[in-house]
Design a protein around this motif. Structure first.
Motif, PDB file in Angstrom:
ATOM      1  N   GLY A  96     -17.243 -19.619  29.998  1.00 54.35           N
ATOM      2  CA  GLY A  96     -17.462 -18.831  28.796  1.00 54.35           C
ATOM      3  C   GLY A  96     -16.802 -17.478  28.974  1.00 54.35           C
ATOM      4  N   VAL A  97     -15.889 -17.133  28.080  1.00 52.89           N
ATOM      5  CA  VAL A  97     -15.155 -15.868  28.173  1.00 52.89           C
ATOM      6  C   VAL A  97     -15.224 -15.183  26.805  1.00 52.89           C
ATOM      7  N   ARG A  98     -15.581 -13.917  26.805  1.00 50.60           N
ATOM      8  CA  ARG A  98     -15.560 -13.089  25.588  1.00 50.60           C
ATOM      9  C   ARG A  98     -14.775 -11.839  25.920  1.00 50.60           C
ATOM     10  N   ALA A  99     -13.606 -11.696  25.333  1.00 49.14           N
ATOM     11  CA  ALA A  99     -12.728 -10.561  25.619  1.00 49.14           C
ATOM     12  C   ALA A  99     -12.647  -9.646  24.398  1.00 49.14           C
ATOM     13  N   HIS A 111     -14.016  -9.298  19.133  1.00 52.49           N
ATOM     14  CA  HIS A 111     -13.885 -10.075  20.362  1.00 52.49           C
ATOM     15  C   HIS A 111     -13.264 -11.429  20.051  1.00 52.49           C
ATOM     16  N   VAL A 112     -12.615 -11.966  21.053  1.00 50.54           N
ATOM     17  CA  VAL A 112     -12.157 -13.345  21.017  1.00 50.54           C
ATOM     18  C   VAL A 112     -12.967 -14.070  22.095  1.00 50.54           C
ATOM     19  N   GLY A 113     -13.487 -15.209  21.758  1.00 49.14           N
ATOM     20  CA  GLY A 113     -14.354 -15.928  22.683  1.00 49.14           C
ATOM     21  C   GLY A 113     -13.906 -17.360  22.891  1.00 49.14           C
ATOM     22  N   LEU A 114     -14.027 -17.793  24.114  1.00 49.83           N
ATOM     23  CA  LEU A 114     -13.759 -19.184  24.475  1.00 49.83           C
ATOM     24  C   LEU A 114     -15.009 -19.720  25.149  1.00 49.83           C
ATOM     25  N   LEU A 167     -13.028 -22.053  20.447  1.00 51.61           N
ATOM     26  CA  LEU A 167     -12.315 -20.787  20.482  1.00 51.61           C
ATOM     27  C   LEU A 167     -12.572 -20.080  19.147  1.00 51.61           C
ATOM     28  N   GLY A 168     -12.969 -18.807  19.209  1.00 50.16           N
ATOM     29  CA  GLY A 168     -13.277 -18.120  17.971  1.00 50.16           C
ATOM     30  C   GLY A 168     -13.146 -16.611  18.077  1.00 50.16           C
TER      31      GLY A 168
END
Length: 173
Positions: A96-99, A111-114, A167-168
């Motif tokens: 889980g990644v939120r950049a 943010h972009v999140g995967l 992805l969002g």
């Protein structure tokens, strides 16, 4: 009822109640069979005064299953599965990644999140199937077995899974 019997009965009931309560209080990570792994970046964020991504993962716990035993078939001297296939259940690791992404029309962060959750994985190891070069006893041949070509085969391994990811983009971090 004697006091010692009452005390023993109370201790047993307390232990049973504690065991039942601990069995029902299962965390989501233990229920899925994964261990959450957070990546701590708070110190770097504070020292550099920069908004960094939030990163975490999940590592699955493999659990071996019971192999399917040999199956005896009529007309064969050796069972169908001389070396059985070993099933192992586990999972693919998740992430889980939120950049943060700078907002162009305001002073905040988008943010972009995967999100790629851990997915179930079922495997079945290779096995061996053999058959002897003799048949069962033949009554026409005075009870002696007949010759036949030997048979050997490898049971192929099996791998079953259905991974997924999301992805969002969104508001805030």
């Amino acid at each position: 009822m004697k006091p010692t019997t009452r005390g023993t009965l109370a201790a047993v009931l307390t232990c049973v109640a504690a065991a039942a309560a601990s069995a029902t209080a299962v965390t989501p990570a233990a229920a899925v069979g994964t261990v959450p792994v957070p990546v701590p970046l708070d110190g770097v964020e504070k020292s550099l005064d920069v908004e960094l991504p939030r990163i975490g993962g999940e590592i699955p716990l493999p659990t071996p299953g019971a192999p399917e035993g040999p199956r005896y078939a009529e007309g064969r001297l050796i069972p169908e599965r001389a070396v059985p296939q070993l099933p192992v259940s586990g999972g693919l690791p998740g992430a889980g990644v939120r950049a943060p992404v700078p907002e162009t029309l305001g002073n905040g962060f988008n943010h972009v999140g995967l999100d790629a959750p851990a997915s179930d994985l079922r495997t079945l190891g290779p096995g061996v199937a053999l058959d002897a070069p003799l048949t069962a006893p033949n009554p026409d041949n005075f009870g002696l077995p007949d010759l036949k070509p030997p048979q050997a085969g490898v049971l192929t391994p099996v791998l079953q899974t259905a991974p997924g990811a999301d992805l969002g983009l969104g508001q805030g971090l």
